[in-house]
Design a protein around this motif. Structure first.
Motif, PDB file in Angstrom:
ATOM      1  N   ARG A 100     121.833  67.278 -68.183  1.00  7.90           N
ATOM      2  CA  ARG A 100     122.614  68.371 -67.577  1.00  7.90           C
ATOM      3  C   ARG A 100     124.021  68.424 -68.188  1.00  7.90           C
ATOM      4  N   ALA A 101     124.641  67.275 -68.351  1.00  4.43           N
ATOM      5  CA  ALA A 101     125.987  67.220 -68.920  1.00  4.43           C
ATOM      6  C   ALA A 101     126.001  67.731 -70.361  1.00  4.43           C
ATOM      7  N   VAL A 102     125.007  67.337 -71.136  1.00  2.00           N
ATOM      8  CA  VAL A 102     124.949  67.793 -72.532  1.00  2.00           C
ATOM      9  C   VAL A 102     124.714  69.294 -72.586  1.00  2.00           C
ATOM     10  N   LEU A 103     123.772  69.789 -71.793  1.00  2.83           N
ATOM     11  CA  LEU A 103     123.489  71.227 -71.797  1.00  2.83           C
ATOM     12  C   LEU A 103     124.706  72.039 -71.366  1.00  2.83           C
ATOM     13  N   ASP A 104     125.481  71.510 -70.440  1.00  5.97           N
ATOM     14  CA  ASP A 104     126.697  72.201 -70.004  1.00  5.97           C
ATOM     15  C   ASP A 104     127.741  72.288 -71.108  1.00  5.97           C
ATOM     16  N   GLN A 105     127.684  71.375 -72.061  1.00  5.00           N
ATOM     17  CA  GLN A 105     128.666  71.337 -73.150  1.00  5.00           C
ATOM     18  C   GLN A 105     128.280  72.200 -74.358  1.00  5.00           C
ATOM     19  N   ILE A 106     127.055  72.694 -74.374  1.00  7.71           N
ATOM     20  CA  ILE A 106     126.589  73.484 -75.522  1.00  7.71           C
ATOM     21  C   ILE A 106     127.081  74.916 -75.388  1.00  7.71           C
ATOM     22  N   ASP A 107     127.702  75.407 -76.454  1.00 10.26           N
ATOM     23  CA  ASP A 107     128.219  76.774 -76.440  1.00 10.26           C
ATOM     24  C   ASP A 107     127.073  77.781 -76.611  1.00 10.26           C
ATOM     25  N   GLU A 108     127.330  79.001 -76.208  1.00  6.02           N
ATOM     26  CA  GLU A 108     126.304  80.046 -76.208  1.00  6.02           C
ATOM     27  C   GLU A 108     125.697  80.296 -77.592  1.00  6.02           C
ATOM     28  N   PRO A 109     126.487  80.405 -78.664  1.00  5.06           N
ATOM     29  CA  PRO A 109     125.864  80.632 -79.978  1.00  5.06           C
ATOM     30  C   PRO A 109     124.874  79.526 -80.361  1.00  5.06           C
ATOM     31  N   SER A 110     125.149  78.305 -79.972  1.00 10.56           N
ATOM     32  CA  SER A 110     124.234  77.209 -80.298  1.00 10.56           C
ATOM     33  C   SER A 110     122.961  77.284 -79.479  1.00 10.56           C
ATOM     34  N   ARG A 111     123.050  77.794 -78.273  1.00 11.90           N
ATOM     35  CA  ARG A 111     121.856  77.915 -77.426  1.00 11.90           C
ATOM     36  C   ARG A 111     120.842  78.872 -78.047  1.00 11.90           C
ATOM     37  N   ILE A 112     121.338  79.824 -78.823  1.00 10.31           N
ATOM     38  CA  ILE A 112     120.457  80.800 -79.459  1.00 10.31           C
ATOM     39  C   ILE A 112     119.533  80.110 -80.460  1.00 10.31           C
ATOM     40  N   THR A 113     119.947  78.966 -80.986  1.00 10.81           N
ATOM     41  CA  THR A 113     119.150  78.263 -81.993  1.00 10.81           C
ATOM     42  C   THR A 113     118.054  77.395 -81.380  1.00 10.81           C
ATOM     43  N   LEU A 114     117.929  77.396 -80.068  1.00 10.80           N
ATOM     44  CA  LEU A 114     116.864  76.617 -79.431  1.00 10.80           C
ATOM     45  C   LEU A 114     115.499  77.093 -79.914  1.00 10.80           C
ATOM     46  N   THR A 115     114.654  76.163 -80.265  1.00 10.32           N
ATOM     47  CA  THR A 115     113.289  76.511 -80.654  1.00 10.32           C
ATOM     48  C   THR A 115     112.405  76.512 -79.415  1.00 10.32           C
ATOM     49  N   SER A 116     111.212  77.028 -79.549  1.00  9.20           N
ATOM     50  CA  SER A 116     110.293  77.036 -78.410  1.00  9.20           C
ATOM     51  C   SER A 116     109.951  75.606 -77.984  1.00  9.20           C
ATOM     52  N   SER A 117     109.866  74.693 -78.941  1.00  8.75           N
ATOM     53  CA  SER A 117     109.610  73.284 -78.597  1.00  8.75           C
ATOM     54  C   SER A 117     110.760  72.701 -77.787  1.00  8.75           C
ATOM     55  N   ASP A 118     111.997  73.034 -78.174  1.00  4.78           N
ATOM     56  CA  ASP A 118     113.166  72.560 -77.426  1.00  4.78           C
ATOM     57  C   ASP A 118     113.098  73.052 -75.989  1.00  4.78           C
ATOM     58  N   ILE A 119     112.808  74.322 -75.835  1.00  2.18           N
ATOM     59  CA  ILE A 119     112.782  74.920 -74.505  1.00  2.18           C
ATOM     60  C   ILE A 119     111.677  74.298 -73.666  1.00  2.18           C
ATOM     61  N   MET A 120     110.501  74.095 -74.256  1.00  2.00           N
ATOM     62  CA  MET A 120     109.405  73.470 -73.518  1.00  2.00           C
ATOM     63  C   MET A 120     109.772  72.061 -73.082  1.00  2.00           C
ATOM     64  N   LEU A 121     110.381  71.285 -73.969  1.00  2.00           N
ATOM     65  CA  LEU A 121     110.761  69.920 -73.643  1.00  2.00           C
ATOM     66  C   LEU A 121     111.810  69.894 -72.532  1.00  2.00           C
ATOM     67  N   MET A 122     112.804  70.762 -72.632  1.00  2.00           N
ATOM     68  CA  MET A 122     113.863  70.778 -71.631  1.00  2.00           C
ATOM     69  C   MET A 122     113.392  71.386 -70.315  1.00  2.00           C
ATOM     70  N   ASN A 123     112.426  72.275 -70.351  1.00  4.14           N
ATOM     71  CA  ASN A 123     111.910  72.892 -69.127  1.00  4.14           C
ATOM     72  C   ASN A 123     111.049  71.929 -68.310  1.00  4.14           C
ATOM     73  N   ARG A 124     110.602  70.858 -68.912  1.00  7.35           N
ATOM     74  CA  ARG A 124     109.835  69.867 -68.154  1.00  7.35           C
ATOM     75  C   ARG A 124     110.726  69.157 -67.152  1.00  7.35           C
ATOM     76  N   SER A 125     112.005  69.218 -67.401  1.00 12.87           N
ATOM     77  CA  SER A 125     112.950  68.597 -66.492  1.00 12.87           C
ATOM     78  C   SER A 125     113.271  69.581 -65.383  1.00 12.87           C
ATOM     79  N   ALA A 126     113.684  69.077 -64.248  1.00 19.41           N
ATOM     80  CA  ALA A 126     114.031  69.931 -63.110  1.00 19.41           C
ATOM     81  C   ALA A 126     115.375  70.604 -63.330  1.00 19.41           C
ATOM     82  N   LEU A 127     116.019  70.335 -64.440  1.00 28.48           N
ATOM     83  CA  LEU A 127     117.366  70.833 -64.675  1.00 28.48           C
ATOM     84  C   LEU A 127     117.393  72.256 -65.167  1.00 28.48           C
ATOM     85  N   CYS A 128     116.377  72.668 -65.893  1.00 28.90           N
ATOM     86  CA  CYS A 128     116.419  73.967 -66.579  1.00 28.90           C
ATOM     87  C   CYS A 128     115.585  74.992 -65.850  1.00 28.90           C
TER      88      CYS A 128
END
Length: 74
Positions: free
Chosen positions: A46-74
């Motif tokens: 959660r702390a790391v995701l809060d520190q990521i700026d919006e332009p960098s979030r655009i570079t998330l791949t589908s694998s990144d999103i799937m991995l992070m969505n397994r957590s209750a945080l996203c």
């Protein structure tokens, strides 16, 4: 000005790499039923995701999103 943009992009890239690392560790902790470790890694992710700026979030791949969505945080 170009140096500042490059530094910002590098920071975003590094933060995304860190988020992937923590998300992977979180999945490992879950698979081992390490509840305290899981709790701490959820907070870390959660702390790391809060520190990521919006332009960098655009570079998330589908694998990144799937991995992070397994957590209750996203």
């Amino acid at each position: 000005m170009e140096i500042e943009t490059t530094e910002i992009e590098d920071r975003g890239t590094e933060m995304m790499a860190l988020a992937r690392l923590v998300a992977f560790a979180l999945e490992s902790a879950r698979s081992m039923d390490a509840e305290v470790v899981e709790f701490c890694l959820e907070k870390a992710l959660r702390a790391v995701l809060d520190q990521i700026d919006e332009p960098s979030r655009i570079t998330l791949t589908s694998s990144d999103i799937m991995l992070m969505n397994r957590s209750a945080l996203c």
